[in-house]
Design an enzyme around this catalytic site. Structure first.
Site: not given
Length: 308
Positions: A118, A265, A274
């Site tokens: 990501c 997401e 995270h």
């Protein structure tokens, strides 16, 4: 004496054998694997403070991109010296991903860095929520540690916006809406949020689109198997996927599983940062050919953020 037919048959057999060998060699040759923007890291295995190796400058750019480095002296940033600031950045990365904090680019560190990921940074404006997000959980006499994190500042949706709409841009690939809808449904089952699809892209709370690196609006994509997607914290509601990736619905070797990526997401869209739990949906990396669901760490995190 061999006939022309026998000779022709022999030649055909030899040609088929050669074609089979060539096909095998092509399939197994390492240079035929899909290249990644993170491949430069392989060359840097074993590097440590004091080294000067071509490609260390790219490592600095990688770590800056995800929040680990901020050189005030640009001459130090633009060279290939493995200096003390880079060593500290590598150590911080290793701690965030539960690796031995040596400051050296050992095999495990490089392997972790090379995983497609990501684009949301691990550290924002010098604040790392991953390091501070080791929350003690009490379950009777059992004590566990949760590794979820929140985006710095703890942005979240107000109570008046627990019913969110989402929409897809006109250029969206045909297999995406159903896969991403399943990801929204999974979060809905595990949170106090409800999600509904709308055809009005401009007025939707959450806007989903596929973008290319040449889009010109600062989208940080870099080609297949690098940065896969990125989204923004509440209440911006923007979710971009890399149009150049090899996407799949369900597990397919060499492809990025779309529903899994969307689960991650959406976590950012709701305010999660995270996680350092490798099995959590909110871990930053998603290897090709892997499918995941929500982990207890993810669910604990969203409930803690919204106090529900």
């Amino acid at each position: 004496m061999a006939t022309k037919y026998d000779l022709s048959l022999c030649i055909m057999t030899l040609l088929l054998a050669l074609l089979t060998l060539l096909s095998y060699a092509t399939a197994s040759h390492p240079h035929n694997k899909t290249s990644s923007p993170f491949d430069f890291l392989e060359h840097l295995k074993g590097c440590h403070k004091g080294n000067r190796v071509k490609g260390i400058n790219n490592l600095k750019k990688y770590l800056e991109r995800f929040g680990y480095l901020n050189y005030k002296n640009h001459s130090r940033f633009n060279n290939d010296d493995f200096d003390d600031l880079l060593e500290e950045a590598v150590k911080t990365y290793q701690i965030n991903y539960q690796l031995k904090p040596t400051g050296k680019l050992d095999d495990k560190t490089v392997s972790t860095m090379m995983i497609p990921r990501c684009g949301f940074p691990d550290i924002i404006n010098g604040t790392t929520s991953m390091l501070s997000a080791k929350h003690r959980q009490h379950h009777g006499s059992i004590h566990t540690t949760a590794h979820y994190s929140f985006i710095p500042g703890n942005p979240k949706w107000p109570p008046s916006k627990y019913r969110l709409t989402y929409a897809f841009a006109p250029n969206t690939r045909s297999d995406a809406p159903a896969a991403i809808a399943r990801a929204f449904a999974t979060w809905q089952k595990n949170t106090h949020f409800t999600f509904s699809k709308t055809s009005n892209y401009q007025s939707a709370d959450l806007k989903i689109s596929f973008q290319r690196r040449d889009h010109g609006d600062g989208v940080p994509f870099d080609g297949p198997l690098g940065v896969l997607a990125h989204s923004f914290s509440p209440t911006i509601g923007i979710f971009h996927l890399d149009a150049e990736e090899n996407w799949s619905v369900g597990v397919k070797p060499g492809a990025i599983e779309m529903e899994t990526l969307a689960l991650h997401e959406i976590g950012h869209l709701l305010g999660l940062g995270h996680s350092s739990v490798k099995e959590a949906i909110m871990v930053s990396g998603l290897p090709a050919g892997v499918k995941r669901g929500l982990h207890p760490d993810d669910i604990q995190g969203i409930k803690a953020l919204y106090n529900v």
